[in-house]
Write a protein that holds these residues in place. Structure first.
Motif, PDB file in Angstrom:
ATOM      1  N   ASP A  30      29.795  38.809  83.098  1.00  0.00           N
ATOM      2  CA  ASP A  30      30.359  37.690  83.847  1.00  0.00           C
ATOM      3  C   ASP A  30      29.947  36.372  83.206  1.00  0.00           C
ATOM      4  O   ASP A  30      29.429  35.478  83.861  1.00  0.00           O
ATOM      5  N   PHE A  31      30.155  36.282  81.895  1.00  0.00           N
ATOM      6  CA  PHE A  31      29.843  35.025  81.224  1.00  0.00           C
ATOM      7  C   PHE A  31      30.877  34.783  80.132  1.00  0.00           C
ATOM      8  O   PHE A  31      31.625  35.691  79.739  1.00  0.00           O
ATOM      9  N   ALA A  32      30.912  33.551  79.679  1.00  0.00           N
ATOM     10  CA  ALA A  32      31.799  33.166  78.572  1.00  0.00           C
ATOM     11  C   ALA A  32      30.945  32.635  77.427  1.00  0.00           C
ATOM     12  O   ALA A  32      29.762  32.326  77.599  1.00  0.00           O
ATOM     13  N   MET A  33      31.555  32.550  76.256  1.00  0.00           N
ATOM     14  CA  MET A  33      30.862  31.985  75.093  1.00  0.00           C
ATOM     15  C   MET A  33      31.656  30.796  74.578  1.00  0.00           C
ATOM     16  O   MET A  33      32.856  30.906  74.303  1.00  0.00           O
ATOM     17  N   ASP A  34      30.978  29.690  74.479  1.00  0.00           N
ATOM     18  CA  ASP A  34      31.604  28.476  73.959  1.00  0.00           C
ATOM     19  C   ASP A  34      31.460  28.452  72.440  1.00  0.00           C
ATOM     20  O   ASP A  34      30.353  28.523  71.914  1.00  0.00           O
ATOM     21  N   VAL A  35      32.576  28.393  71.737  1.00  0.00           N
ATOM     22  CA  VAL A  35      32.551  28.302  70.269  1.00  0.00           C
ATOM     23  C   VAL A  35      33.248  27.027  69.807  1.00  0.00           C
ATOM     24  O   VAL A  35      33.706  26.937  68.670  1.00  0.00           O
ATOM     25  N   SER A  36      33.335  26.057  70.706  1.00  0.00           N
ATOM     26  CA  SER A  36      34.072  24.826  70.385  1.00  0.00           C
ATOM     27  C   SER A  36      33.289  23.890  69.480  1.00  0.00           C
ATOM     28  O   SER A  36      33.883  23.067  68.769  1.00  0.00           O
ATOM     29  N   ARG A  37      31.954  24.018  69.466  1.00  0.00           N
ATOM     30  CA  ARG A  37      31.149  23.113  68.644  1.00  0.00           C
ATOM     31  C   ARG A  37      30.164  23.853  67.746  1.00  0.00           C
ATOM     32  O   ARG A  37      29.807  23.353  66.682  1.00  0.00           O
ATOM     33  N   MET A  38      29.723  25.019  68.194  1.00  0.00           N
ATOM     34  CA  MET A  38      28.761  25.813  67.430  1.00  0.00           C
ATOM     35  C   MET A  38      29.299  27.234  67.330  1.00  0.00           C
ATOM     36  O   MET A  38      29.655  27.847  68.346  1.00  0.00           O
ATOM     37  N   ARG A  39      29.366  27.756  66.127  1.00  0.00           N
ATOM     38  CA  ARG A  39      29.931  29.080  65.911  1.00  0.00           C
ATOM     39  C   ARG A  39      29.423  29.653  64.595  1.00  0.00           C
ATOM     40  O   ARG A  39      28.693  28.979  63.869  1.00  0.00           O
ATOM     41  N   ASN A  40      29.846  30.879  64.300  1.00  0.00           N
ATOM     42  CA  ASN A  40      29.483  31.479  63.010  1.00  0.00           C
ATOM     43  C   ASN A  40      30.719  32.116  62.386  1.00  0.00           C
ATOM     44  O   ASN A  40      31.848  31.958  62.886  1.00  0.00           O
ATOM     45  N   VAL A  41      30.527  32.866  61.311  1.00  0.00           N
ATOM     46  CA  VAL A  41      31.647  33.405  60.538  1.00  0.00           C
ATOM     47  C   VAL A  41      32.528  34.332  61.367  1.00  0.00           C
ATOM     48  O   VAL A  41      33.745  34.399  61.158  1.00  0.00           O
ATOM     49  N   ALA A  42      31.951  35.051  62.337  1.00  0.00           N
ATOM     50  CA  ALA A  42      32.726  36.018  63.113  1.00  0.00           C
ATOM     51  C   ALA A  42      33.850  35.370  63.899  1.00  0.00           C
ATOM     52  O   ALA A  42      34.879  36.001  64.168  1.00  0.00           O
ATOM     53  N   CYS A  43      33.684  34.104  64.272  1.00  0.00           N
ATOM     54  CA  CYS A  43      34.677  33.432  65.107  1.00  0.00           C
ATOM     55  C   CYS A  43      35.999  33.197  64.384  1.00  0.00           C
ATOM     56  O   CYS A  43      36.986  32.806  65.021  1.00  0.00           O
ATOM     57  N   TYR A  44      36.038  33.444  63.079  1.00  0.00           N
ATOM     58  CA  TYR A  44      37.273  33.250  62.325  1.00  0.00           C
ATOM     59  C   TYR A  44      38.007  34.562  62.063  1.00  0.00           C
ATOM     60  O   TYR A  44      39.013  34.576  61.361  1.00  0.00           O
ATOM     61  N   MET A  45      37.506  35.658  62.628  1.00  0.00           N
ATOM     62  CA  MET A  45      38.189  36.935  62.457  1.00  0.00           C
ATOM     63  C   MET A  45      39.457  36.979  63.294  1.00  0.00           C
ATOM     64  O   MET A  45      39.475  36.546  64.449  1.00  0.00           O
ATOM     65  N   SER A  46      40.520  37.514  62.728  1.00  0.00           N
ATOM     66  CA  SER A  46      41.815  37.583  63.393  1.00  0.00           C
ATOM     67  C   SER A  46      41.874  38.756  64.358  1.00  0.00           C
ATOM     68  O   SER A  46      41.107  39.720  64.256  1.00  0.00           O
TER      69      SER A  46
END
Length: 586
Positions: free
Chosen positions: A514-530
């Motif tokens: 029951d949580f979300a992850m914010d990747v709008s300002r801090m992220r890593n390489v995985a966040c660019y996977m299609s």
């Protein structure tokens, strides 16, 4: 089961050939007057009922039987057919890899008790699949491309080539239908492996001077004259009748599970053959083989290109690199950023984080109850008990089977960093490249070959509670919801088709996330996977630095052998119906 009939499926076997009598007649004419005979196609390829299409690739379960002598060529596959057969091959290879890793893990337990000596997991896995009738393409011998096998696909073991039907000989370099089993009483070659095993071979990529088999001693030196029989004769007959052969290249590869890797490089035509004196002074048969046009790039060429990129990327690609490390040395290895399409440098504007940032209260009292092992952990350690009495990884760090949650040894444990139960927490080990694509926008690919079951990286962001995520959503920020990821972990290690009593793992269990992850300002390489509905990467929930099961790490593992420069993809569960990309905004 095969997919429902479509308009394209009626053309799947559109090229059928008359059988033995015409073939024998044509061949007898050739014997009498070779110069007068011209036939670009093989009369050995025979008609097959269209309703046997799926059976030819995925035969029903039954006891192992000999391969068929019937030759067919599969053509004009529609998009849905291609997806279907790719899925069949992917699932079969996943079962093979899962079974191999499982067999090795079980072997480790038996050897620890002194019950057996070391066994070959690849041989065990292939034998089990064969006995259950799960080897592909046993009912028909396919000439040309194997449905569901793509150029560039990589294999670590020879037996896996047999399992998917790409090359049916566990040891010999020439796969062929022998005359004794052929419906036309003539041998026909279907595939060859080029691995430099013969001193007279010459491999220039698109052009190969291939040496026939036979006549070698135990040191791979030619010691007697070769004969025009068996595979050698089959290659000559394939040349005469214009039958293409599949070419698989095998070579040593550092980091491979077997010390070698085999890559499918596509279809070639044999255009010439002759008898010659080899380097050792003995007669050998040679064949000039040329790659057919209009095929994707050779997988072996991509491997060499990726190897050059790893050593000196700027010399290989002087234009296109925006950054040689967007992680700013935070990762164990650099993460490259490449864009030769437009001026978009978006990944440069985010702060790179290596691991997920959890709320402080997630760590309250959660990291002290680790194991007391003073050396390497065994199956009786406290962390193994948390995992149901076994570790999630084998001795090579491969995921044995997916679980709802994996407990790794962590900050509260006394075991050393070399403990086998510390895998995902060690971070990235492969060299990744975030790249710009016209089809998928930003994507991720590796410069290294990634073995099935291997850890890739963590999917990192800032964890938000439900209340916090509602505020962020109002501001239009990018949020990822872990509970929406498809449960692909259940497919890795799923041996329900092998063991009748197999039960999907349900322990350790976790409550709904029951949580979300914010990747709008801090992220890593995985966040660019299609996103993909047929991904090559899965999400496995892991805990190691705290024991709050409501806040697990999202660790990514390979679902299959991923060749260098092939795009990595995830099943996010929710994708934009128009673009196929992840819709990370609520």
């Amino acid at each position: 089961m095969a997919p429902e009939n479509s308009s394209e499926e009626n053309n799947v076997y559109s090229e059928f050939y008359r059988i033995s009598e015409l073939f024998r007649t044509a061949f007898s004419q050739q014997k009498n007057n070779d110069a007068e005979f011209v036939d670009p196609d093989s009369q050995a390829i025979v008609p097959v009922p269209e309703n046997q299409l799926s059976a030819a690739v995925a035969p029903p379960k039954r006891k192992y039987q000999q391969r068929s002598s019937e030759l067919v060529r599969v053509m004009d596959l529609g998009v849905e057919d291609q997806r279907y057969f790719r899925d069949v091959v992917r699932k079969t290879r996943m079962i093979y890899d899962s079974l191999r890793v499982f067999a090795m893990a079980e072997d480790e337990k038996r050897r620890a008790l002194g019950l057996t000596r070391r066994a070959r997991g690849d041989l065990k896995a292939s034998a089990v699949l064969r006995d259950r009738g799960m080897w592909l393409n046993r009912d028909k011998r396919i000439v040309g491309s194997i449905p569901g096998v793509y150029i560039g696909d990589l294999f670590f073991f020879r037996m896996e080539l047999c399992v998917v039907g790409l090359h049916g000989q566990p040891q010999a370099g020439i796969d062929y239908v022998p005359a004794s089993h052929s419906s036309n009483k003539e041998p026909i070659a279907t595939s060859i492996i080029v691995s430099g095993g013969y001193e007279d071979d010459e491999d220039a990529g698109d052009v190969i001077i291939y040496t026939g088999h036979g006549g070698q001693d135990k040191h791979s030196r030619q010691c007697v004259h070769q004969k025009l029989e068996g595979g050698n004769l089959a290659l000559e007959r394939s040349m005469h009748y214009g039958i293409e052969v599949r070419v698989i290249r095998g070579f040593k590869y550092e980091g491979s599970a077997s010390g070698k890797v085999y890559v499918y490089d596509g279809l070639y035509k044999i255009i010439d053959s002759w008898f010659d004196v080899g380097k050792s002074g003995f007669g050998v048969y040679k064949y000039k083989i040329i790659r057919m046009a209009d095929q994707p790039a050779m997988g072996s060429a991509i491997l060499r290109f990726a190897q050059n990129l790893r050593t000196n990327p700027l010399s290989v690609r002087p234009v296109g690199y925006v950054s040689l490390d967007i992680s700013m040395k935070k990762e164990n290895v650099p993460v490259l950023l490449y864009n030769d399409i437009d001026s978009n440098h978006d990944p440069m504007y985010y702060e790179y984080i290596v691991t997920t940032v959890f709320p402080p209260y997630a760590y309250h009292g959660g990291s002290s109850n680790g194991c007391d092992c003073v050396s390497l952990c065994m199956d009786d350690c406290a962390c193994a008990m948390k995992n149901g009495g076994e570790f999630a990884y084998d001795q090579n760090g491969l995921l044995v089977r997916g679980k709802p949650l994996v407990f790794e040894c962590g900050t509260g444990c006394r075991c050393p960093p070399s403990c086998r139960n510390r895998v995902s927490q060690k971070g990235v080990r492969n060299r990744f490249e975030v790249f710009r694509s016209r089809e998928t926008g930003w994507g991720v690919r590796s410069l290294d070959l990634i073995q099935a079951g291997s850890f890739i990286c963590e999917y990192a962001g800032i964890v938000l509670t439900r209340e916090q995520s509602q505020i962020f959503t109002m501001n239009g920020d990018s949020l990822v919801y872990p509970n929406r990821f498809a449960e692909r972990w259940s497919e890795w290690g799923d041996l329900s088709q092998i063991f009748t009593d197999y039960v999907r793992p349900s322990y350790p269990s976790i409550p709904p996330l029951d949580f979300a992850m914010d990747v709008s300002r801090m992220r890593n390489v995985a966040c660019y996977m299609s996103h993909s509905s047929s991904p090559n990467v899965l999400v496995q929930f892991v805990l190691y630095d705290h024991n709050s099961v409501i806040f697990p790490h999202l660790m990514l593992f390979a679902m299959e052998n991923i060749p260098p420069l092939r795009e990595l993809s995830l099943d996010y569960g929710v994708a934009d119906e128009w673009t196929g990309k992840l819709r990370i905004c609520n």
